[in-house]
Write a protein that holds these residues in place. Structure first.
Motif, PDB file in Angstrom:
ATOM      1  N   GLY B  67      41.483  24.699  60.575  1.00 59.67           N
ATOM      2  CA  GLY B  67      42.540  24.350  59.628  1.00 59.67           C
ATOM      3  C   GLY B  67      42.004  24.277  58.208  1.00 59.67           C
ATOM      4  N   ALA B  68      42.721  23.532  57.365  1.00 60.11           N
ATOM      5  CA  ALA B  68      42.318  23.427  55.954  1.00 60.11           C
ATOM      6  C   ALA B  68      40.933  22.791  55.839  1.00 60.11           C
ATOM      7  CB  ALA B  68      43.341  22.591  55.197  1.00 60.11           C
ATOM      8  N   ALA B  69      40.669  21.781  56.693  1.00 61.64           N
ATOM      9  CA  ALA B  69      39.363  21.117  56.664  1.00 61.64           C
ATOM     10  C   ALA B  69      38.259  22.073  57.097  1.00 61.64           C
ATOM     11  CB  ALA B  69      39.396  19.895  57.569  1.00 61.64           C
ATOM     12  N   GLY B  70      38.555  22.916  58.061  1.00 58.53           N
ATOM     13  CA  GLY B  70      37.561  23.895  58.531  1.00 58.53           C
ATOM     14  C   GLY B  70      37.247  24.918  57.454  1.00 58.53           C
ATOM     15  N   ARG B  71      38.299  25.324  56.702  1.00 58.13           N
ATOM     16  CA  ARG B  71      38.097  26.287  55.614  1.00 58.13           C
ATOM     17  C   ARG B  71      37.310  25.662  54.463  1.00 58.13           C
ATOM     18  NH1 ARG B  71      43.444  27.639  56.857  1.00 58.13           N
ATOM     19  NH2 ARG B  71      44.258  26.311  55.215  1.00 58.13           N
ATOM     20  N   ALA B  72      37.241  24.323  54.439  1.00 61.63           N
ATOM     21  CA  ALA B  72      36.564  23.630  53.333  1.00 61.63           C
ATOM     22  C   ALA B  72      35.043  23.619  53.500  1.00 61.63           C
ATOM     23  CB  ALA B  72      37.078  22.197  53.238  1.00 61.63           C
ATOM     24  N   VAL B  73      34.555  23.955  54.697  1.00 63.75           N
ATOM     25  CA  VAL B  73      33.110  23.838  54.964  1.00 63.75           C
ATOM     26  C   VAL B  73      32.285  24.714  54.008  1.00 63.75           C
ATOM     27  CG1 VAL B  73      31.300  24.283  56.670  1.00 63.75           C
ATOM     28  CG2 VAL B  73      33.379  23.107  57.358  1.00 63.75           C
ATOM     29  N   GLY B  74      32.624  25.990  53.939  1.00 62.53           N
ATOM     30  CA  GLY B  74      31.857  26.914  53.081  1.00 62.53           C
ATOM     31  C   GLY B  74      31.901  26.514  51.607  1.00 62.53           C
ATOM     32  N   LEU B 121      35.164  22.906  43.302  1.00 62.47           N
ATOM     33  CA  LEU B 121      36.128  22.545  44.355  1.00 62.47           C
ATOM     34  C   LEU B 121      37.561  22.686  43.859  1.00 62.47           C
ATOM     35  CD1 LEU B 121      34.624  19.448  46.187  1.00 62.47           C
ATOM     36  CD2 LEU B 121      34.582  21.836  46.830  1.00 62.47           C
ATOM     37  N   ALA B 122      37.797  22.231  42.612  1.00 63.03           N
ATOM     38  CA  ALA B 122      39.149  22.327  42.053  1.00 63.03           C
ATOM     39  C   ALA B 122      39.576  23.790  41.954  1.00 63.03           C
ATOM     40  CB  ALA B 122      39.179  21.673  40.678  1.00 63.03           C
ATOM     41  N   ARG B 123      38.631  24.632  41.583  1.00 58.74           N
ATOM     42  CA  ARG B 123      38.914  26.069  41.458  1.00 58.74           C
ATOM     43  C   ARG B 123      39.235  26.686  42.830  1.00 58.74           C
ATOM     44  NH1 ARG B 123      34.847  30.372  40.312  1.00 58.74           N
ATOM     45  NH2 ARG B 123      36.091  32.182  39.799  1.00 58.74           N
ATOM     46  N   ALA B 124      38.418  26.303  43.819  1.00 60.43           N
ATOM     47  CA  ALA B 124      38.642  26.838  45.177  1.00 60.43           C
ATOM     48  C   ALA B 124      39.981  26.354  45.720  1.00 60.43           C
ATOM     49  CB  ALA B 124      37.503  26.405  46.104  1.00 60.43           C
ATOM     50  N   ALA B 125      40.323  25.087  45.467  1.00 58.90           N
ATOM     51  CA  ALA B 125      41.588  24.535  45.987  1.00 58.90           C
ATOM     52  C   ALA B 125      42.794  25.165  45.286  1.00 58.90           C
ATOM     53  CB  ALA B 125      41.610  23.022  45.803  1.00 58.90           C
ATOM     54  N   ALA B 126      42.600  25.531  44.013  1.00 52.83           N
ATOM     55  CA  ALA B 126      43.719  26.128  43.266  1.00 52.83           C
ATOM     56  C   ALA B 126      44.149  27.459  43.860  1.00 52.83           C
ATOM     57  CB  ALA B 126      43.303  26.317  41.810  1.00 52.83           C
ATOM     58  N   ARG B 127      43.229  28.106  44.534  1.00 49.81           N
ATOM     59  CA  ARG B 127      43.557  29.417  45.121  1.00 49.81           C
ATOM     60  C   ARG B 127      44.352  29.292  46.425  1.00 49.81           C
ATOM     61  NH1 ARG B 127      37.629  32.087  44.325  1.00 49.81           N
ATOM     62  NH2 ARG B 127      37.797  32.465  42.103  1.00 49.81           N
ATOM     63  N   LEU B 128      44.360  28.089  46.988  1.00 52.63           N
ATOM     64  CA  LEU B 128      45.050  27.899  48.267  1.00 52.63           C
ATOM     65  C   LEU B 128      46.554  27.787  48.056  1.00 52.63           C
ATOM     66  CD1 LEU B 128      42.779  25.231  49.999  1.00 52.63           C
ATOM     67  CD2 LEU B 128      42.777  27.690  50.381  1.00 52.63           C
ATOM     68  N   GLY B 134      44.046  18.215  52.331  1.00 46.93           N
ATOM     69  CA  GLY B 134      43.042  18.209  53.414  1.00 46.93           C
ATOM     70  C   GLY B 134      41.787  18.944  52.985  1.00 46.93           C
ATOM     71  N   PHE B 135      42.004  20.069  52.298  1.00 46.24           N
ATOM     72  CA  PHE B 135      40.870  20.869  51.829  1.00 46.24           C
ATOM     73  C   PHE B 135      40.019  20.071  50.852  1.00 46.24           C
ATOM     74  CE2 PHE B 135      38.946  23.624  48.685  1.00 46.24           C
ATOM     75  CZ  PHE B 135      38.321  24.594  49.452  1.00 46.24           C
ATOM     76  N   MET B 136      40.679  19.411  49.885  1.00 46.21           N
ATOM     77  CA  MET B 136      39.938  18.677  48.853  1.00 46.21           C
ATOM     78  C   MET B 136      39.152  17.509  49.441  1.00 46.21           C
ATOM     79  SD  MET B 136      39.848  19.877  45.868  1.00 46.21           S
ATOM     80  CE  MET B 136      39.566  18.629  44.630  1.00 46.21           C
ATOM     81  N   VAL B 137      39.780  16.787  50.368  1.00 40.01           N
ATOM     82  CA  VAL B 137      39.095  15.629  50.973  1.00 40.01           C
ATOM     83  C   VAL B 137      37.864  16.105  51.756  1.00 40.01           C
ATOM     84  CG1 VAL B 137      39.316  13.793  52.703  1.00 40.01           C
ATOM     85  CG2 VAL B 137      41.146  14.173  51.043  1.00 40.01           C
ATOM     86  N   ALA B 138      38.069  17.137  52.593  1.00 35.73           N
ATOM     87  CA  ALA B 138      36.966  17.622  53.429  1.00 35.73           C
ATOM     88  C   ALA B 138      35.862  18.252  52.578  1.00 35.73           C
ATOM     89  CB  ALA B 138      37.497  18.639  54.435  1.00 35.73           C
ATOM     90  N   ALA B 139      36.251  19.131  51.642  1.00 30.00           N
ATOM     91  CA  ALA B 139      35.252  19.801  50.804  1.00 30.00           C
ATOM     92  C   ALA B 139      34.540  18.792  49.907  1.00 30.00           C
ATOM     93  CB  ALA B 139      35.920  20.882  49.958  1.00 30.00           C
ATOM     94  N   GLY B 140      35.297  17.787  49.426  1.00 33.81           N
ATOM     95  CA  GLY B 140      34.689  16.749  48.588  1.00 33.81           C
ATOM     96  C   GLY B 140      33.655  15.955  49.366  1.00 33.81           C
ATOM     97  N   LEU B 166      31.662  14.243  40.302  1.00 33.60           N
ATOM     98  CA  LEU B 166      32.529  15.009  41.223  1.00 33.60           C
ATOM     99  C   LEU B 166      33.988  14.553  41.094  1.00 33.60           C
ATOM    100  CD1 LEU B 166      31.283  15.822  44.800  1.00 33.60           C
ATOM    101  CD2 LEU B 166      33.690  15.707  44.305  1.00 33.60           C
ATOM    102  N   MET B 167      34.160  13.232  41.035  1.00 33.23           N
ATOM    103  CA  MET B 167      35.524  12.683  40.927  1.00 33.23           C
ATOM    104  C   MET B 167      36.153  13.059  39.580  1.00 33.23           C
ATOM    105  SD  MET B 167      36.217  10.757  43.640  1.00 33.23           S
ATOM    106  CE  MET B 167      37.063   9.234  43.375  1.00 33.23           C
ATOM    107  N   VAL B 168      35.356  12.925  38.512  1.00 32.65           N
ATOM    108  CA  VAL B 168      35.883  13.199  37.162  1.00 32.65           C
ATOM    109  C   VAL B 168      36.363  14.640  37.053  1.00 32.65           C
ATOM    110  CG1 VAL B 168      35.144  13.504  34.750  1.00 32.65           C
ATOM    111  CG2 VAL B 168      34.623  11.388  35.968  1.00 32.65           C
ATOM    112  N   ALA B 169      35.596  15.562  37.635  1.00 31.92           N
ATOM    113  CA  ALA B 169      35.967  16.982  37.515  1.00 31.92           C
ATOM    114  C   ALA B 169      37.108  17.372  38.430  1.00 31.92           C
ATOM    115  CB  ALA B 169      34.740  17.845  37.806  1.00 31.92           C
ATOM    116  N   SER B 170      37.213  16.717  39.579  1.00 29.40           N
ATOM    117  CA  SER B 170      38.222  17.183  40.540  1.00 29.40           C
ATOM    118  C   SER B 170      39.531  16.395  40.477  1.00 29.40           C
ATOM    119  CB  SER B 170      37.657  17.139  41.969  1.00 29.40           C
ATOM    120  OG  SER B 170      37.223  15.830  42.277  1.00 29.40           O
ATOM    121  N   THR B 171      39.501  15.144  39.997  1.00 26.45           N
ATOM    122  CA  THR B 171      40.724  14.324  39.996  1.00 26.45           C
ATOM    123  C   THR B 171      41.849  14.900  39.122  1.00 26.45           C
ATOM    124  OG1 THR B 171      39.372  12.404  40.439  1.00 26.45           O
ATOM    125  CG2 THR B 171      41.617  11.961  39.729  1.00 26.45           C
ATOM    126  N   PRO B 172      41.569  15.369  37.898  1.00 27.31           N
ATOM    127  CA  PRO B 172      42.685  15.918  37.102  1.00 27.31           C
ATOM    128  C   PRO B 172      43.415  17.039  37.837  1.00 27.31           C
ATOM    129  CG  PRO B 172      40.724  15.716  35.756  1.00 27.31           C
ATOM    130  CD  PRO B 172      40.322  15.406  37.137  1.00 27.31           C
TER     131      PRO B 172
END
Lengths: 182, 180
Positions: B67-74, B121-128, B134-140, B166-172
């Motif tokens: 799922g989304a969490a599995g895709r977050a591994v890489g 991470l924010a960049r990768a999540a934006a493409r989803l 789920g992706f952000m939590v797992a990848a984070g 990590l939080m500062v860059a991904s939270t916005p």
């Protein structure tokens, strides 16, 4: 299988590859009959058991590798490629079994030779032994080893094949010289 | 469905789960050199080893679950490389991270690593298209654990600096998607 069914298969396998377990039952219901039909057609001479066995093996392989399925590839081709491989394996295994089973029967079923036939064979064997005896000792040894079905120890298989080829060439020449025939 | 088909279905399900686990274990091999480097350089090898084992476990479980969490591994592992390698790179330039003087360079290295990680991470999540939370939590979590392998050189302050970055860059980015 029409285009809609193919698209459905693609969607289900893509979802399963992504880890969506809810796609599993639906995919099983579509893939199992497909593989069974394919195996029956691919193994026409085989018994129903062999075709079923191949279909089951292919099915397990499809699901074992589902996690590595690339959604960019067509699902049907991917599934059938695994089925082709399993059918080939089953066919090879069946052929090997048949060969092993036939070998002792052939020996038992060999008809008795007539006295004339036995005489001809003995003459031929003597002529062959004479021709082989006329060869260089290394060539004669190579041919005897090949007849016995084993390469001499310490000789690589490729080297042995080359030596045998050369020895047989010389034997052919010697045979032709003695008997003026192939 | 006949009983034999039901048995076959159960066998197919088992084959599928084992297949997923094998694939997850193959991906988890990437973590081994990361942990080895961290343990070899660490001031507290036990802490690094613990973080490494947690990362390995998380990668295997998420990879198997999919799922989304599995895709977050890489992406998580890739994002975690920045805070993992930056403190090590700073250390190899001759700075000793255990001294007070080096803190001035190593702590920023961890914070910058965390910022880079969060941005990736924010960049990768934006493409989803779906499954971003789920992706952000797992990848984070993966990136934070991978990053802590490098920032553990500084102790807790390094790990905290990296996590803050990590939080500062991904939270916005996270907040932006939530409001949409």
């Amino acid at each position: 299988m029409d285009a809609a069914q193919r698209a459905q298969l693609q969607d289900l396998l893509t979802r399963l590859a992504d880890g969506d377990r809810t796609a599993f039952p639906a995919l099983f219901e579509r893939v199992w009959p497909l593989l069974r039909r394919f195996a029956e057609r691919a193994l026409p001479g085989a018994g129903a058991g062999e075709a079923e066995d191949a279909a089951q093996q292919a099915l397990l392989k499809v699901f074992a590798r589902a996690a590595t399925f690339d959604p960019q590839k067509p699902a049907l081709s991917w599934i059938l490629a695994l089925a082709v491989w399993e059918c080939r394996t089953v066919r090879r295994r069946a052929l090997r079994r048949r060969e092993q089973a036939d070998a002792p029967l052939e020996h038992l079923a060999a008809p008795e030779k007539s006295p004339e036939q036995a005489l001809v064979e003995r003459d031929l064997e003597a002529a062959l032994a004479e021709a082989v005896g006329g060869l260089r000792p290394s060539d004669a040894e190579t041919i005897r080893a090949a007849l016995a079905g084993c390469a001499p120890a310490g000789v690589a298989a490729a080297t042995f094949r080359k030596r045998l080829e050369r020895a047989l060439g010389r034997l052919r020449t010697a045979w032709r010289a003695r008997h003026d025939a192939e | 469905m006949t009983p034999s088909e039901r048995t076959l279905m159960a066998a197919a399900r088992r084959a599928y789960e084992w297949g997923r686990l094998r694939a997850a274990l193959r991906a988890a091999w990437l973590v081994v050199p990361m942990v080895a480097i961290s343990v070899a350089w660490a001031r507290h090898p036990v802490a690094s080893l613990a973080a490494g084992v947690a990362l390995l476990g998380l990668v295997v479980v998420l990879g198997w679950r999919g799922g989304a969490a599995g895709r977050a591994v890489g992406p998580g592992l890739v994002a975690g490389l920045a805070p993992l390698t930056l403190p090590l790179a700073v250390r190899t330039t001759g700075h000793l991270c255990s001294s007070t003087l080096c803190m001035q360079l190593c702590l920023p290295a961890c914070v910058v690593g965390g910022l880079i990680s969060g941005a990736l991470l924010a960049r990768a999540a934006a493409r989803l298209e779906r499954g971003r939370p789920g992706f952000m939590v797992a990848a984070g979590a993966i990136a934070a654990l991978a990053g802590s392998l490098g920032c553990a050189l500084l102790g807790l302050s390094g790990v905290a600096g990296m996590a803050a970055g990590l939080m500062v860059a991904s939270t916005p980015a996270w907040l932006l998607w939530r409001t949409r």
